[in-house]
Design a protein around this motif. Structure first.
Motif, mmCIF file in Angstrom:
data_model
loop_
_atom_site.group_PDB
_atom_site.id
_atom_site.type_symbol
_atom_site.label_atom_id
_atom_site.label_comp_id
_atom_site.label_asym_id
_atom_site.label_seq_id
_atom_site.Cartn_x
_atom_site.Cartn_y
_atom_site.Cartn_z
ATOM 1 N N ALA A 74 29.817 30.672 25.630
ATOM 2 C CA ALA A 74 30.080 30.220 26.999
ATOM 3 C C ALA A 74 29.528 31.207 28.027
ATOM 4 C CB ALA A 74 31.578 30.015 27.203
ATOM 5 N N ALA A 75 29.686 32.499 27.748
ATOM 6 C CA ALA A 75 29.206 33.511 28.693
ATOM 7 C C ALA A 75 27.687 33.499 28.787
ATOM 8 C CB ALA A 75 29.697 34.901 28.260
ATOM 9 N N LEU A 76 27.014 33.342 27.660
ATOM 10 C CA LEU A 76 25.556 33.327 27.702
ATOM 11 C C LEU A 76 25.054 32.038 28.353
ATOM 12 C CD1 LEU A 76 22.978 34.838 27.054
ATOM 13 C CD2 LEU A 76 22.921 33.689 24.831
ATOM 14 N N ALA A 77 25.723 30.921 28.103
ATOM 15 C CA ALA A 77 25.327 29.674 28.756
ATOM 16 C C ALA A 77 25.416 29.805 30.274
ATOM 17 C CB ALA A 77 26.206 28.522 28.270
ATOM 18 N N ALA A 78 26.493 30.408 30.760
ATOM 19 C CA ALA A 78 26.655 30.599 32.200
ATOM 20 C C ALA A 78 25.592 31.546 32.741
ATOM 21 C CB ALA A 78 28.053 31.138 32.501
ATOM 22 N N ASN A 79 25.306 32.618 32.004
ATOM 23 C CA ASN A 79 24.280 33.572 32.423
ATOM 24 C C ASN A 79 22.917 32.901 32.471
ATOM 25 O OD1 ASN A 79 22.013 35.528 31.303
ATOM 26 N ND2 ASN A 79 23.473 36.842 32.385
ATOM 27 N N TRP A 80 22.609 32.131 31.452
ATOM 28 C CA TRP A 80 21.308 31.469 31.372
ATOM 29 C C TRP A 80 21.149 30.447 32.504
ATOM 30 C CZ3 TRP A 80 18.980 34.313 27.855
ATOM 31 C CH2 TRP A 80 17.692 33.977 27.427
ATOM 32 N N ALA A 81 22.202 29.660 32.753
ATOM 33 C CA ALA A 81 22.142 28.655 33.811
ATOM 34 C C ALA A 81 21.947 29.311 35.174
ATOM 35 C CB ALA A 81 23.406 27.807 33.801
ATOM 36 N N GLY A 85 18.514 28.685 36.978
ATOM 37 C CA GLY A 85 18.769 27.595 37.909
ATOM 38 C C GLY A 85 18.781 26.236 37.246
ATOM 39 N N GLY A 86 19.114 26.205 35.969
ATOM 40 C CA GLY A 86 19.160 24.949 35.230
ATOM 41 C C GLY A 86 20.546 24.686 34.672
ATOM 42 N N SER A 87 20.648 23.650 33.872
ATOM 43 C CA SER A 87 21.921 23.273 33.259
ATOM 44 C C SER A 87 21.915 23.679 31.788
ATOM 45 C CB SER A 87 22.134 21.760 33.382
ATOM 46 O OG SER A 87 23.309 21.364 32.720
ATOM 47 N N VAL A 88 22.857 24.566 31.418
ATOM 48 C CA VAL A 88 22.985 25.021 30.040
ATOM 49 C C VAL A 88 24.467 25.031 29.682
ATOM 50 C CG1 VAL A 88 22.484 26.845 28.366
ATOM 51 C CG2 VAL A 88 20.969 26.522 30.332
ATOM 52 N N GLY A 89 24.821 24.383 28.585
ATOM 53 C CA GLY A 89 26.207 24.349 28.142
ATOM 54 C C GLY A 89 26.419 25.190 26.904
ATOM 55 N N ALA A 212 13.932 33.969 37.926
ATOM 56 C CA ALA A 212 13.573 33.202 36.734
ATOM 57 C C ALA A 212 12.075 33.272 36.477
ATOM 58 C CB ALA A 212 14.006 31.744 36.911
ATOM 59 N N PRO A 213 11.661 33.536 35.249
ATOM 60 C CA PRO A 213 10.226 33.611 34.941
ATOM 61 C C PRO A 213 9.560 32.244 34.821
ATOM 62 C CG PRO A 213 11.512 34.031 32.978
ATOM 63 C CD PRO A 213 12.495 33.910 34.100
ATOM 64 N N HIS A 214 10.358 31.184 34.814
ATOM 65 C CA HIS A 214 9.825 29.818 34.744
ATOM 66 C C HIS A 214 10.924 28.854 35.176
ATOM 67 C CE1 HIS A 214 12.160 29.140 31.069
ATOM 68 N NE2 HIS A 214 11.691 30.293 30.619
ATOM 69 N N ASP A 215 10.546 27.586 35.344
ATOM 70 C CA ASP A 215 11.516 26.579 35.799
ATOM 71 C C ASP A 215 11.754 25.503 34.745
ATOM 72 O OD1 ASP A 215 9.135 25.189 35.822
ATOM 73 O OD2 ASP A 215 9.313 24.481 37.898
ATOM 74 N N LEU A 216 11.484 25.821 33.489
ATOM 75 C CA LEU A 216 11.543 24.799 32.441
ATOM 76 C C LEU A 216 12.935 24.219 32.263
ATOM 77 C CD1 LEU A 216 9.203 26.396 29.729
ATOM 78 C CD2 LEU A 216 8.624 24.873 31.632
ATOM 79 N N LEU A 217 13.965 25.000 32.521
ATOM 80 C CA LEU A 217 15.325 24.493 32.324
ATOM 81 C C LEU A 217 15.782 23.574 33.447
ATOM 82 C CD1 LEU A 217 15.315 26.924 30.268
ATOM 83 C CD2 LEU A 217 17.777 26.947 30.570
ATOM 84 N N THR A 218 14.981 23.430 34.475
ATOM 85 C CA THR A 218 15.305 22.471 35.530
ATOM 86 C C THR A 218 14.776 21.083 35.194
ATOM 87 O OG1 THR A 218 13.280 22.907 36.806
ATOM 88 C CG2 THR A 218 15.189 24.324 37.236
ATOM 89 N N THR A 219 14.050 20.957 34.100
ATOM 90 C CA THR A 219 13.491 19.684 33.661
ATOM 91 C C THR A 219 14.558 18.872 32.930
ATOM 92 O OG1 THR A 219 11.385 20.840 33.324
ATOM 93 C CG2 THR A 219 11.593 18.626 32.390
ATOM 94 N N SER A 220 14.596 17.581 33.186
ATOM 95 C CA SER A 220 15.561 16.739 32.478
ATOM 96 C C SER A 220 15.256 16.747 30.983
ATOM 97 C CB SER A 220 15.512 15.303 33.014
ATOM 98 O OG SER A 220 14.228 14.743 32.799
ATOM 99 N N ALA A 245 20.247 35.238 20.022
ATOM 100 C CA ALA A 245 20.721 33.919 20.441
ATOM 101 C C ALA A 245 19.599 32.900 20.419
ATOM 102 C CB ALA A 245 21.328 33.996 21.836
ATOM 103 N N ILE A 246 20.010 31.641 20.282
ATOM 104 C CA ILE A 246 19.126 30.481 20.393
ATOM 105 C C ILE A 246 19.714 29.572 21.457
ATOM 106 C CG2 ILE A 246 18.050 28.540 19.181
ATOM 107 C CD1 ILE A 246 18.838 29.981 16.537
ATOM 108 N N ILE A 247 18.875 29.090 22.366
ATOM 109 C CA ILE A 247 19.295 28.123 23.376
ATOM 110 C C ILE A 247 18.481 26.865 23.118
ATOM 111 C CG2 ILE A 247 19.410 27.610 25.848
ATOM 112 C CD1 ILE A 247 19.304 31.206 24.656
ATOM 113 N N ALA A 248 19.141 25.787 22.707
ATOM 114 C CA ALA A 248 18.404 24.617 22.230
ATOM 115 C C ALA A 248 19.313 23.380 22.195
ATOM 116 C CB ALA A 248 17.828 24.895 20.838
ATOM 117 N N ASP A 249 18.752 22.304 21.720
ATOM 118 C CA ASP A 249 19.437 21.023 21.558
ATOM 119 C C ASP A 249 20.606 21.176 20.576
ATOM 120 O OD1 ASP A 249 20.066 18.324 21.232
ATOM 121 O OD2 ASP A 249 18.438 17.996 19.802
ATOM 122 N N PRO A 250 21.810 20.726 20.941
ATOM 123 C CA PRO A 250 22.967 20.853 20.036
ATOM 124 C C PRO A 250 22.739 20.238 18.660
ATOM 125 C CG PRO A 250 23.707 20.267 22.240
ATOM 126 C CD PRO A 250 22.210 20.177 22.253
#
Length: 398
Positions: A74-81, A85-89, A212-220, A245-250
């Motif tokens: 949860a902490a890393l998801a919040a940090n990453w988001a 500037g994207g949505s990460v759960g 942010a080094p890129h905006d990829l996480l703002t993509t749907s 860590a891995i940030i990816a599709d559940p």
């Protein structure tokens, strides 16, 4: 019969350390070790105190959830988001025993025997080693003179067996930071071709740009294409506690869970607890470490003209690394042990980052400056500048 392990080249760091055998260094001219990008200092005192307190908790000594502790996810998801500037759960985050294991779990979930993964060269040698040991073909993607690969070039390498493109930014070994438009082009290519884009961001916290080094996480539906890898080792000096860590599709993480459960069951509890505490309490300290790395980067740039005058070239420079070209007649693999004996400098030759038989790395060295300072960088440059070895023939010379 040759096993996959036997067919894989030896780990470069232990191999380089063997060049030190039998060599002594005087106190007034100690070894300058620029071979490994891992901090040798312990975690900061405040984190060590938190880790000491964690030692008294029963759960520190038990198995945890296979995909990582809920609090850290949860902490890393919040940090990453926040950072991107994207949505990460939390369900899009898994914790591994280091970032190398994150890559291994990802490849296990994505590939089977005979599949292909595109890797820009010079490549991170452990990525190539794991692909070899997995029966997966690493398809080399030649980078430009600026060490930036092209999505257009990658498109020409895609076959029916291609499953992913794997990038490292800031790059290891080149140090270069891939521009946002380069990462966006690779993302679009992967999405259009139904591939996964693996983006190893181990050195994210030392990027020269604070945002942010890129905006990829703002993509749907970014997680249907993008897989991000991360390491707490560099940011919090937790190399021995193995936290990545891995940030990816559940859904993909559930496939990786099978790998995790059979290899490590879970990442070490102490490393996870330290990483969670660090995310909540060490932002200012990490910023100070970033400033120090950027100062070392500037020191490389400031002192390199002394080498440039001797025929050396600075090809790449960024978080933790410089990538340089030497002017000598011998190959980098031949020169590297000589540098230990005659200059008291330990570097990895570029040949360790290229396919067998590719001569491109023969002129290159990786400089890992994580464990030196501005004074050490100045000394390193001065030691190289006085080397008087036979030079390579100039192109076009009669």
């Amino acid at each position: 019969m040759t096993t996959r392990s036997q067919a894989t080249f030896p780990p470069p760091i232990p191999e380089a350390r063997r060049w030190l055998d039998g060599v002594t260094f005087s106190p007034d001219r100690p070894l300058i070790n620029l071979s490994q990008a891992a901090p040798v200092d312990p975690p900061p005192p405040q984190l060590r105190r938190a880790m000491a307190e964690a030692m008294e908790r029963a759960e520190t000594h038990l198995y945890g959830p296979v995909l990582g502790n809920d609090g850290l996810r949860a902490a890393l998801a919040a940090n990453w988001a926040h950072h991107y500037g994207g949505s990460v759960g939390p369900d899009q985050v898994a914790i591994t025993a280091g970032c190398n294991q994150a890559f291994a779990a990802t490849i296990a979930a994505l590939t089977t025997e005979g599949d292909e993964v595109i890797l820009p060269v010079p490549w991170y040698f452990n990525h190539k080693m794991w692909l070899d040991m997995s029966g997966v073909t690493a398809v080399p993607l030649t980078s430009g003179p600026d060490l930036i690969p092209s999505a257009e070039d990658a498109a020409g390498l895609i076959t029916a067996r291609t499953r992913a493109i794997a990038l490292v930014s800031p790059n290891n070994p080149g140090g270069v930071e891939y521009p946002p438009e380069t990462l966006r082009a690779f993302f679009q290519l992967a999405r259009e071709q139904g591939l996964r884009l693996i983006l190893d961001e181990t050195y994210r916290d030392f990027h020269s740009q604070p945002g942010a080094p890129h905006d990829l996480l703002t993509t749907s539906d970014w997680d249907k294409t993008l897989i991000q890898l991360y390491s707490f080792s560099k940011s919090y000096r937790l190399t021995g506690h193995r936290a990545g860590a891995i940030i990816a599709d559940p859904d993909l993480l559930r496939e990786m869970e099978k790998f995790q459960d059979t290899v490590a069951i879970c990442a070490p509890q102490m490393g996870q607890m330290a990483a969670e505490w660090g995310l909540s309490n060490l932002a200012d300290w990490v910023a100070e470490q970033r400033d120090e790395i950027l100062a070392r980067r500037r020191a490389i740039a400031d002192h390199f003209p002394q080498l440039e005058a001797k025929g050396w070239k600075l090809l790449g420079l960024g978080a933790y690394f410089a990538y340089i070209e030497h002017p000598f007649a011998e190959t980098s693999a031949q020169i590297a042990p000589k540098l230990v004996r005659e200059a008291g400098v330990l570097l990895l030759p570029g040949s360790m980052f290229f396919p067998d038989g590719d001569p491109s790395g023969d002129r290159h060295f990786r400089v890992a400056f994580a464990n030196t300072d501005a004074a050490g960088i100045k000394d390193f440059v001065e030691r190289l500048a006085v080397l008087d070895w036979p030079l390579a023939a100039q192109k076009g010379a009669a």
